[in-house]
Write a protein that holds these residues in place. Sequence first.
Motif, short mmCIF file in Angstrom:
data_model
loop_
_atom_site.label_atom_id
_atom_site.label_comp_id
_atom_site.label_asym_id
_atom_site.label_seq_id
_atom_site.Cartn_x
_atom_site.Cartn_y
_atom_site.Cartn_z
N TYR A 50 11.29 12.44 1.07
CA TYR A 50 11.32 10.99 1.13
C TYR A 50 12.08 10.45 2.34
CZ TYR A 50 9.14 10.71 -3.44
OH TYR A 50 8.24 10.80 -4.47
N PHE A 51 13.04 11.21 2.85
CA PHE A 51 13.76 10.72 4.03
C PHE A 51 12.82 10.65 5.24
CE2 PHE A 51 16.22 11.46 7.92
CZ PHE A 51 17.10 10.38 7.86
N THR A 52 12.06 11.72 5.45
CA THR A 52 11.10 11.72 6.55
C THR A 52 10.03 10.66 6.35
OG1 THR A 52 11.44 14.09 6.90
CG2 THR A 52 9.45 13.13 7.84
N ILE A 53 9.60 10.49 5.11
CA ILE A 53 8.60 9.45 4.81
C ILE A 53 9.16 8.07 5.14
CG2 ILE A 53 7.23 8.36 2.99
CD1 ILE A 53 6.32 11.15 3.88
N ALA A 54 10.42 7.86 4.84
CA ALA A 54 11.05 6.57 5.14
C ALA A 54 11.04 6.31 6.65
CB ALA A 54 12.47 6.54 4.60
N PRO A 84 -1.21 12.75 5.93
CA PRO A 84 -0.13 13.74 6.02
C PRO A 84 1.23 13.16 6.39
CG PRO A 84 -1.65 13.92 7.89
CD PRO A 84 -2.30 13.01 6.90
N PHE A 85 1.27 12.06 7.10
CA PHE A 85 2.57 11.50 7.53
C PHE A 85 3.27 10.74 6.42
CE2 PHE A 85 -1.00 9.01 9.21
CZ PHE A 85 -0.83 7.81 8.53
N ILE A 86 2.61 10.58 5.25
CA ILE A 86 3.29 9.98 4.09
C ILE A 86 3.22 10.93 2.89
CG2 ILE A 86 3.09 7.55 4.74
CD1 ILE A 86 0.60 7.37 3.02
N ASP A 87 3.11 12.22 3.17
CA ASP A 87 3.07 13.22 2.11
C ASP A 87 4.51 13.57 1.72
OD1 ASP A 87 2.78 15.41 0.46
OD2 ASP A 87 1.15 16.30 1.65
N TYR A 118 0.84 -1.20 0.00
CA TYR A 118 0.00 0.00 0.00
C TYR A 118 0.87 1.25 0.00
CZ TYR A 118 -3.01 3.75 1.61
OH TYR A 118 -3.67 4.95 1.72
N LEU A 119 1.93 1.25 0.79
CA LEU A 119 2.85 2.38 0.84
C LEU A 119 3.49 2.63 -0.51
CD1 LEU A 119 4.54 4.51 2.39
CD2 LEU A 119 6.16 2.66 2.91
N ILE A 120 3.97 1.57 -1.16
CA ILE A 120 4.60 1.71 -2.47
C ILE A 120 3.61 2.30 -3.47
CG2 ILE A 120 5.69 0.48 -4.38
CD1 ILE A 120 7.38 0.70 -1.83
N TYR A 121 2.38 1.76 -3.49
CA TYR A 121 1.35 2.27 -4.39
C TYR A 121 1.08 3.75 -4.12
CZ TYR A 121 -3.42 3.49 -5.73
OH TYR A 121 -4.52 4.16 -6.21
N THR A 122 0.96 4.12 -2.84
CA THR A 122 0.65 5.49 -2.46
C THR A 122 1.74 6.45 -2.89
OG1 THR A 122 -0.65 4.74 -0.56
CG2 THR A 122 0.12 7.01 -0.52
N LEU A 123 3.00 6.06 -2.72
CA LEU A 123 4.11 6.93 -3.09
C LEU A 123 4.20 7.09 -4.60
CD1 LEU A 123 6.88 5.80 -0.58
CD2 LEU A 123 5.43 7.83 -0.47
N ILE A 124 3.96 6.01 -5.34
CA ILE A 124 3.99 6.10 -6.80
C ILE A 124 2.84 6.97 -7.30
CG2 ILE A 124 3.71 4.79 -8.95
CD1 ILE A 124 5.14 2.46 -7.59
#
Length: 223
Positions: free
Chosen positions: A189-193, A180-183, A163-169
């Motif tokens: 991308y560092f903070t998202i990681a 907001p925490f995966i925006d 789901y995370l991979i799909y959302t980021l793509i």
Amino acid sequence: MSQASEQHRYPSTLSFIVLFLSVIVIWLSLILQFYISIPAYMKNGWSLVGVLVQLFSFFTIQSNLLAGLGLSALLLNRSTTVYKFFSRGYVLTGIVLYITVVGLVYNIILRSLWHPEDLFKVADELLHSINPILFFVCWLIFSPKEKLKWAQSLNWLWFPFLYLIYTLIRGAATNFYPYPFIDAGKLGYFTIAINSLVLLVVFLALGLLLILLTRALSKQNKA
């Protein structure tokens, strides 16, 4: 189906009522969310297909759909493939993990950031607070009292990871991120990681706790 078999399937009449009402509430909450969201999006120029893709891109919707399918399957004939799949302890425990995280993340992190009104508030409370509780209760009642393997907690991570991979793509292509925490557009991308790693640890820790609980219930059932 014989009376003895039916009694084994549903521990009591009350348990069947709880299951049946939970199925109704979960599906009605999803229908309500789609019913109020589709016109709201289309009013702003969205196509129907675009709205549906948008709604299905929320982990909340996906988890509640799994919950609705899982509990609905328990009402089917035991010989059906759908019942056999969803009635397994491994599957039901995975779903309760996902929808529990939905409830925790919303009520701990997102509730203060989002203030829906009217029917949106009703749908919000159902999807994020009521449904997780209903599914957890049904899980306690109907999930097979068997020992799950500790390694299965790792397998449950695949769904949120994909789901995370799909959302980021999708976010990189549309600049839309459902939470907001995966925006990545705002946080980088560092903070998202880092945020994603924390969430995966939460999934893993809760998964281990659920396995521990299934093992305790298994021992109690054999006592």
